[in-house]
Design a protein around this motif. Structure first.
Motif, mmCIF file in Angstrom:
data_model
loop_
_atom_site.group_PDB
_atom_site.id
_atom_site.type_symbol
_atom_site.label_atom_id
_atom_site.label_comp_id
_atom_site.label_asym_id
_atom_site.label_seq_id
_atom_site.Cartn_x
_atom_site.Cartn_y
_atom_site.Cartn_z
ATOM 1 N N PRO A 1 2.717 3.510 -5.717
ATOM 2 C CA PRO A 1 2.777 4.563 -4.710
ATOM 3 C C PRO A 1 4.184 5.105 -4.465
ATOM 4 O O PRO A 1 4.351 6.059 -3.700
ATOM 5 C CB PRO A 1 2.239 3.874 -3.458
ATOM 6 N N ALA A 2 5.190 4.529 -5.111
ATOM 7 C CA ALA A 2 6.576 4.965 -4.876
ATOM 8 C C ALA A 2 6.728 6.457 -5.173
ATOM 9 O O ALA A 2 6.394 6.926 -6.264
ATOM 10 C CB ALA A 2 7.537 4.162 -5.746
ATOM 11 N N GLY A 3 7.181 7.191 -4.193
ATOM 12 C CA GLY A 3 7.426 8.621 -4.347
ATOM 13 C C GLY A 3 6.183 9.484 -4.359
ATOM 14 O O GLY A 3 6.275 10.694 -4.563
ATOM 15 N N ASN B 1 -1.442 11.301 0.502
ATOM 16 C CA ASN B 1 -2.836 11.154 0.065
ATOM 17 C C ASN B 1 -2.953 10.130 -1.061
ATOM 18 O O ASN B 1 -3.893 9.329 -1.085
ATOM 19 C CB ASN B 1 -3.421 12.493 -0.377
ATOM 20 N N ILE B 2 -2.010 10.139 -1.997
ATOM 21 C CA ILE B 2 -2.024 9.159 -3.091
ATOM 22 C C ILE B 2 -1.764 7.765 -2.549
ATOM 23 O O ILE B 2 -2.418 6.796 -2.946
ATOM 24 C CB ILE B 2 -0.983 9.527 -4.178
ATOM 25 N N VAL B 3 -0.815 7.637 -1.631
ATOM 26 C CA VAL B 3 -0.528 6.333 -1.023
ATOM 27 C C VAL B 3 -1.770 5.808 -0.317
ATOM 28 O O VAL B 3 -2.107 4.620 -0.427
ATOM 29 C CB VAL B 3 0.673 6.425 -0.053
ATOM 30 N N ARG B 4 -2.478 6.652 0.352
ATOM 31 C CA ARG B 4 -3.716 6.230 1.025
ATOM 32 C C ARG B 4 -4.766 5.790 0.009
ATOM 33 O O ARG B 4 -5.496 4.820 0.242
ATOM 34 C CB ARG B 4 -4.249 7.352 1.906
ATOM 35 N N ASP B 5 -4.852 6.504 -1.116
ATOM 36 C CA ASP B 5 -5.788 6.115 -2.180
ATOM 37 C C ASP B 5 -5.443 4.725 -2.720
ATOM 38 O O ASP B 5 -6.335 3.905 -2.957
ATOM 39 C CB ASP B 5 -5.772 7.127 -3.322
ATOM 40 N N VAL B 6 -4.151 4.466 -2.916
ATOM 41 C CA VAL B 6 -3.711 3.152 -3.401
ATOM 42 C C VAL B 6 -4.055 2.078 -2.373
ATOM 43 O O VAL B 6 -4.588 1.017 -2.707
ATOM 44 C CB VAL B 6 -2.202 3.151 -3.724
#
Length: 61
Positions: free
Chosen positions: A32-34, A38-43
Motif C-alpha cells: 500500500p506504500a504510496g 481506496n487502494i489502501v482500504r482494499d489492501v
C-alpha cells in the motif's frame, strides 16, 4: 515465534527466518506504500478477510 502455530509472511521471500516445525503461509498482498486511500482500504480489507479465514480454519481444527 516459538509459540506460534502458523507464521504468515507477506512477500519477504528468503529474507524471512524459518523455524522448523512451523506452518508457513505467504500471502501475496499488495504493497500500500504510496497508494491511494481506496487502494489502501482494499489492501486492509484483503488482509482482514485472510485473517478471519485463517482464524476460522484454526478454530475448526
Amino acid at each position: 515465534m516459538r509459540a506460534a502455530d502458523v507464521v504468515v509472511t507477506m512477500g519477504c521471500g528468503d529474507s524471512c527466518p524459518v523455524y522448523p516445525g512451523k506452518r508457513y503461509l505467504d500471502w501475496d498482498v499488495a504493497d500500500p506504500a504510496g497508494a491511494s486511500l481506496n487502494i489502501v482500504r482494499d489492501v486492509r480489507d484483503d488482509v482482514d478477510r485472510r485473517v478471519r479465514g485463517l482464524l476460522s480454519e484454526l478454530l475448526h481444527d
